[in-house]
Design a protein around this motif. Structure first.
Motif, PDB file in Angstrom:
ATOM      1  N   ILE A 120       0.820  -1.213   0.000  1.00 36.25           N
ATOM      2  CA  ILE A 120       0.000   0.000   0.000  1.00 36.25           C
ATOM      3  C   ILE A 120       0.855   1.263   0.000  1.00 36.25           C
ATOM      4  O   ILE A 120       1.801   1.408   0.776  1.00 36.25           O
ATOM      5  CB  ILE A 120      -0.899   0.035   1.261  1.00 36.25           C
ATOM      6  CG1 ILE A 120      -1.784  -1.206   1.356  1.00 36.25           C
ATOM      7  CG2 ILE A 120      -1.729   1.314   1.303  1.00 36.25           C
ATOM      8  CD1 ILE A 120      -2.846  -1.304   0.311  1.00 36.25           C
ATOM      9  N   PHE A 121       0.500   2.211  -0.876  1.00 36.70           N
ATOM     10  CA  PHE A 121       0.941   3.607  -0.785  1.00 36.70           C
ATOM     11  C   PHE A 121      -0.243   4.449  -0.320  1.00 36.70           C
ATOM     12  O   PHE A 121      -1.408   4.146  -0.660  1.00 36.70           O
ATOM     13  CB  PHE A 121       1.423   4.136  -2.143  1.00 36.70           C
ATOM     14  CG  PHE A 121       2.783   3.662  -2.552  1.00 36.70           C
ATOM     15  CD1 PHE A 121       3.926   4.295  -2.082  1.00 36.70           C
ATOM     16  CD2 PHE A 121       2.926   2.585  -3.423  1.00 36.70           C
ATOM     17  CE1 PHE A 121       5.186   3.867  -2.471  1.00 36.70           C
ATOM     18  CE2 PHE A 121       4.174   2.148  -3.828  1.00 36.70           C
ATOM     19  CZ  PHE A 121       5.319   2.790  -3.341  1.00 36.70           C
ATOM     20  N   THR A 132       6.738   0.634 -10.216  1.00 31.30           N
ATOM     21  CA  THR A 132       7.065  -0.286  -9.123  1.00 31.30           C
ATOM     22  C   THR A 132       5.909  -1.239  -8.884  1.00 31.30           C
ATOM     23  O   THR A 132       4.800  -1.040  -9.375  1.00 31.30           O
ATOM     24  CB  THR A 132       7.369   0.488  -7.827  1.00 31.30           C
ATOM     25  OG1 THR A 132       6.186   1.205  -7.433  1.00 31.30           O
ATOM     26  CG2 THR A 132       8.502   1.472  -8.026  1.00 31.30           C
ATOM     27  N   SER A 133       6.179  -2.280  -8.105  1.00 33.36           N
ATOM     28  CA  SER A 133       5.161  -3.284  -7.809  1.00 33.36           C
ATOM     29  C   SER A 133       4.418  -2.912  -6.526  1.00 33.36           C
ATOM     30  O   SER A 133       5.020  -2.810  -5.450  1.00 33.36           O
ATOM     31  CB  SER A 133       5.819  -4.652  -7.648  1.00 33.36           C
ATOM     32  OG  SER A 133       4.864  -5.627  -7.310  1.00 33.36           O
ATOM     33  N   PHE A 134       3.134  -2.688  -6.657  1.00 35.43           N
ATOM     34  CA  PHE A 134       2.294  -2.409  -5.491  1.00 35.43           C
ATOM     35  C   PHE A 134       0.861  -2.790  -5.841  1.00 35.43           C
ATOM     36  O   PHE A 134       0.512  -2.976  -7.013  1.00 35.43           O
ATOM     37  CB  PHE A 134       2.374  -0.932  -5.088  1.00 35.43           C
ATOM     38  CG  PHE A 134       1.815   0.023  -6.099  1.00 35.43           C
ATOM     39  CD1 PHE A 134       0.485   0.424  -6.047  1.00 35.43           C
ATOM     40  CD2 PHE A 134       2.616   0.536  -7.115  1.00 35.43           C
ATOM     41  CE1 PHE A 134      -0.036   1.305  -6.991  1.00 35.43           C
ATOM     42  CE2 PHE A 134       2.110   1.411  -8.053  1.00 35.43           C
ATOM     43  CZ  PHE A 134       0.778   1.796  -7.997  1.00 35.43           C
ATOM     44  N   LEU A 183      -1.373   8.302 -14.863  1.00 34.38           N
ATOM     45  CA  LEU A 183      -0.229   7.394 -14.804  1.00 34.38           C
ATOM     46  C   LEU A 183      -0.550   6.014 -14.244  1.00 34.38           C
ATOM     47  O   LEU A 183       0.181   5.055 -14.510  1.00 34.38           O
ATOM     48  CB  LEU A 183       0.883   8.019 -13.936  1.00 34.38           C
ATOM     49  CG  LEU A 183       1.461   9.356 -14.410  1.00 34.38           C
ATOM     50  CD1 LEU A 183       2.397   9.921 -13.354  1.00 34.38           C
ATOM     51  CD2 LEU A 183       2.193   9.185 -15.733  1.00 34.38           C
ATOM     52  N   ILE A 184      -1.636   5.913 -13.470  1.00 36.10           N
ATOM     53  CA  ILE A 184      -1.923   4.682 -12.730  1.00 36.10           C
ATOM     54  C   ILE A 184      -3.283   4.132 -13.126  1.00 36.10           C
ATOM     55  O   ILE A 184      -4.246   4.888 -13.317  1.00 36.10           O
ATOM     56  CB  ILE A 184      -1.904   4.953 -11.204  1.00 36.10           C
ATOM     57  CG1 ILE A 184      -0.581   5.602 -10.790  1.00 36.10           C
ATOM     58  CG2 ILE A 184      -2.140   3.667 -10.420  1.00 36.10           C
ATOM     59  CD1 ILE A 184       0.645   4.754 -10.969  1.00 36.10           C
ATOM     60  N   ASP A 185      -3.382   2.819 -13.236  1.00 37.85           N
ATOM     61  CA  ASP A 185      -4.657   2.140 -13.515  1.00 37.85           C
ATOM     62  C   ASP A 185      -5.662   2.478 -12.416  1.00 37.85           C
ATOM     63  O   ASP A 185      -5.357   2.390 -11.225  1.00 37.85           O
ATOM     64  CB  ASP A 185      -4.410   0.630 -13.549  1.00 37.85           C
ATOM     65  CG  ASP A 185      -5.645  -0.160 -14.004  1.00 37.85           C
ATOM     66  OD1 ASP A 185      -6.772   0.316 -13.768  1.00 37.85           O
ATOM     67  OD2 ASP A 185      -5.468  -1.248 -14.569  1.00 37.85           O
ATOM     68  N   ASN A 186      -6.861   2.874 -12.823  1.00 34.20           N
ATOM     69  CA  ASN A 186      -7.861   3.286 -11.836  1.00 34.20           C
ATOM     70  C   ASN A 186      -8.229   2.177 -10.856  1.00 34.20           C
ATOM     71  O   ASN A 186      -8.685   2.443  -9.739  1.00 34.20           O
ATOM     72  CB  ASN A 186      -9.122   3.807 -12.530  1.00 34.20           C
ATOM     73  CG  ASN A 186      -9.919   2.711 -13.208  1.00 34.20           C
ATOM     74  OD1 ASN A 186      -9.357   1.836 -13.863  1.00 34.20           O
ATOM     75  ND2 ASN A 186     -11.230   2.767 -13.066  1.00 34.20           N
ATOM     76  N   LYS A 187      -8.013   0.922 -11.219  1.00 30.85           N
ATOM     77  CA  LYS A 187      -8.326  -0.192 -10.319  1.00 30.85           C
ATOM     78  C   LYS A 187      -7.398  -0.221  -9.107  1.00 30.85           C
ATOM     79  O   LYS A 187      -7.692  -0.858  -8.094  1.00 30.85           O
ATOM     80  CB  LYS A 187      -8.248  -1.518 -11.067  1.00 30.85           C
ATOM     81  CG  LYS A 187      -9.321  -1.680 -12.131  1.00 30.85           C
ATOM     82  CD  LYS A 187      -9.166  -2.988 -12.883  1.00 30.85           C
ATOM     83  CE  LYS A 187     -10.222  -3.118 -13.981  1.00 30.85           C
ATOM     84  NZ  LYS A 187     -10.053  -4.364 -14.758  1.00 30.85           N
ATOM     85  N   LYS A 188      -6.277   0.461  -9.232  1.00 28.94           N
ATOM     86  CA  LYS A 188      -5.315   0.491  -8.133  1.00 28.94           C
ATOM     87  C   LYS A 188      -5.488   1.708  -7.227  1.00 28.94           C
ATOM     88  O   LYS A 188      -4.792   1.837  -6.218  1.00 28.94           O
ATOM     89  CB  LYS A 188      -3.888   0.486  -8.686  1.00 28.94           C
ATOM     90  CG  LYS A 188      -3.436  -0.858  -9.253  1.00 28.94           C
ATOM     91  CD  LYS A 188      -1.938  -0.832  -9.542  1.00 28.94           C
ATOM     92  CE  LYS A 188      -1.429  -2.229  -9.865  1.00 28.94           C
ATOM     93  NZ  LYS A 188       0.059  -2.254  -9.984  1.00 28.94           N
TER      94      LYS A 188
END
Length: 463
Positions: free
Chosen positions: A9-10, A55-57, A78-83
């Motif tokens: 988690i971030f 990175t892996s998260f 930049l990031i997939d909305n599922k994340k």
């Protein structure tokens, strides 16, 4: 919250609220905390969103009551909305906010673009108050009404809307089609919070940020909007704080409309959103007003009212009665919720709990002694030159959670500092020895110590 168990988690951004949420997750779930994401701050375990995209998260959790929409929109690039997950604080509980985009039905951009394309002239002033109508918006709004300017106020606070309508004052429910049209058509948009600025604003509109206080707390830089005018109280507060936080074409040292009220005669409309019985009571009794700031760490774990204030209310009431003082306690709505049952079953002669919402400034005007801790209300009270007691019983914990104060706490708190109920009562009867220090700090915080902030702002919006 179970979806975060055993995940990497971030959390974003890096604030006292997010730090408390991280502690809550670590205490209640088996998570691997990877760090905080913040575009402005640097330090250990602090990252820019660009640094983690490869990175892996498992998840990024956004917890920012006022700015989650703009942060979410930035991260989506930049990031997939599922994340990406958003956490909201509702009824003193952390709750996962689902599908906020699906619920975002604003048509402001559509209406505003049509106005610009068709060269329609915008008119009028709209005050925007999400959550509640704060004091600077309220007092400037009333000043404009008195001076025959076409103004409107939009809010989603149902109680305040009801009171405005009973008084036949121009208002609209926020997040409705009517408010979207009104915002799009207005020449001037006025705010005193930063929790509803992530919508389309035409370059042909003028934005004014009144803000709502100058205090000890550090703030994160806000870059989602550049105001035309930001209103402050002194050159020193600009240089030491505001110009590092806000983006504005001009920073105007006009003072605050709510402080005009402290220094002039009171009109009947000034009592809008005020507990009128308490106001009348405060004019005829010796009053100490206790206004503690909200503690973000309170959201960790189960709490009762006994955990939230270090008082024995029964002995406190007796002590207040002995010295012929009445204490009015104004708690943050999040905190007051824990006290409802206690208040219903208690009958104190010298302790009064202020309603959860409402304008405290009419009562502040007649307060004999202010008790606070880290709240900016202390600095407004300097204009009245009356004693202040700083009840800083959790200073070390609070300061740590806030990553320190903006200024040196001891230097900028001109009053007795107490940590226990007994010390608090004693301080109420001590001789006031802080007059010189109050004046010194007042002169730093306020270049203008008059009642004409609203007049100066009026000269901008009447053009």
């Amino acid at each position: 919250m179970k979806i975060f168990n055993k995940k990497n988690i971030f959390i974003a951004p890096y604030t006292p609220i997010s730090k408390s949420f991280k502690d809550y997750l670590v205490s209640n779930l088996n998570i691997n905390f990877c760090g905080f994401i913040d575009k402005n701050k640097k330090g250990i375990n602090l990252y820019k969103i660009e640094q983690i995209q490869d990175t892996s998260f498992d998840f990024i959790i956004i917890i920012s009551p006022n700015h989650y929409k703009s942060i979410y929109d930035d991260y989506l690039k930049l990031i997939d909305n599922k994340k990406i997950n958003i956490i909201n604080i509702q009824d003193n509980q952390y709750q996962l906010l689902k599908d906020y985009k699906k619920n975002d039905t604003s048509h402001i951009k559509e209406y505003s673009t049509k106005i610009d394309i068709n060269n329609i002239q915008r008119k009028g002033v709209t005050f925007i108050s999400k959550g509640f109508i704060d004091t600077n918006n309220k007092y400037l709004y009333l000043f404009c009404l008195f001076n025959k300017i076409t103004v409107h106020i939009v809010t989603d606070n149902k109680k305040q809307l009801e009171e405005l309508r009973r008084s036949k004052l121009a208002c609209t429910d926020l997040n409705t089609q009517e408010s979207d049209i009104l915002i799009a058509q207005s020449k001037y948009l006025i705010f005193d919070q930063a929790n509803h600025t992530n919508f389309y604003i035409s370059p042909n509109q003028i934005t004014i940020q009144l803000w709502h206080g100058v205090g000890l707390k550090k703030m994160s830089k806000l870059t989602n909007i550049t105001y035309d005018y930001f209103i402050s109280t002194s050159k020193w507060t600009n240089e030491s704080n505001f110009i590092n936080i806000f983006q504005s074409k001009k920073f105007l040292i006009y003072g605050y409309p709510r402080n005009d009220f402290l220094l002039r005669e009171t009109s009947s409309l000034d009592l809008l959103f005020c507990d009128k019985e308490l106001y009348s009571f405060s004019k005829t009794h010796k009053i100490v007003l206790y206004v503690p700031t909200i503690r973000e760490y309170l959201f960790q774990g189960e709490k009762t009212y006994k955990d939230l204030l270090p008082f024995n209310f029964y002995t406190l009431n007796k002590s207040l009665n002995d010295i012929n003082i009445v204490m009015i306690i104004k708690l943050h709505p999040y905190v007051l919720e824990f006290f409802y049952l206690f208040i219903e079953n208690s009958d104190f002669s010298n302790i009064i709990f202020h309603p959860e919402q409402g304008d405290i400034y009419p009562i502040l005007k007649y307060t004999d002694i202010l008790i606070t801790d880290y709240s900016s209300i202390a600095y407004d009270f300097l204009l009245l030159d009356r004693p202040i007691i700083f009840f800083d019983y959790d200073r070390e914990k609070y300061e740590k959670n806030m990553d320190g104060f903006l200024f040196n706490y001891d230097e900028y708190t001109p009053g007795f500092k107490v940590q226990t109920q007994e010390e608090l009562i004693t301080a109420m009867t001590k001789v006031d020895t802080f007059k010189k220090q109050r004046k010194h700090i007042k002169n730093k915080f306020f270049d203008l110590q008059d009642q004409f902030a609203s007049n100066k702002l009026f000269d901008i919006i009447k053009i």
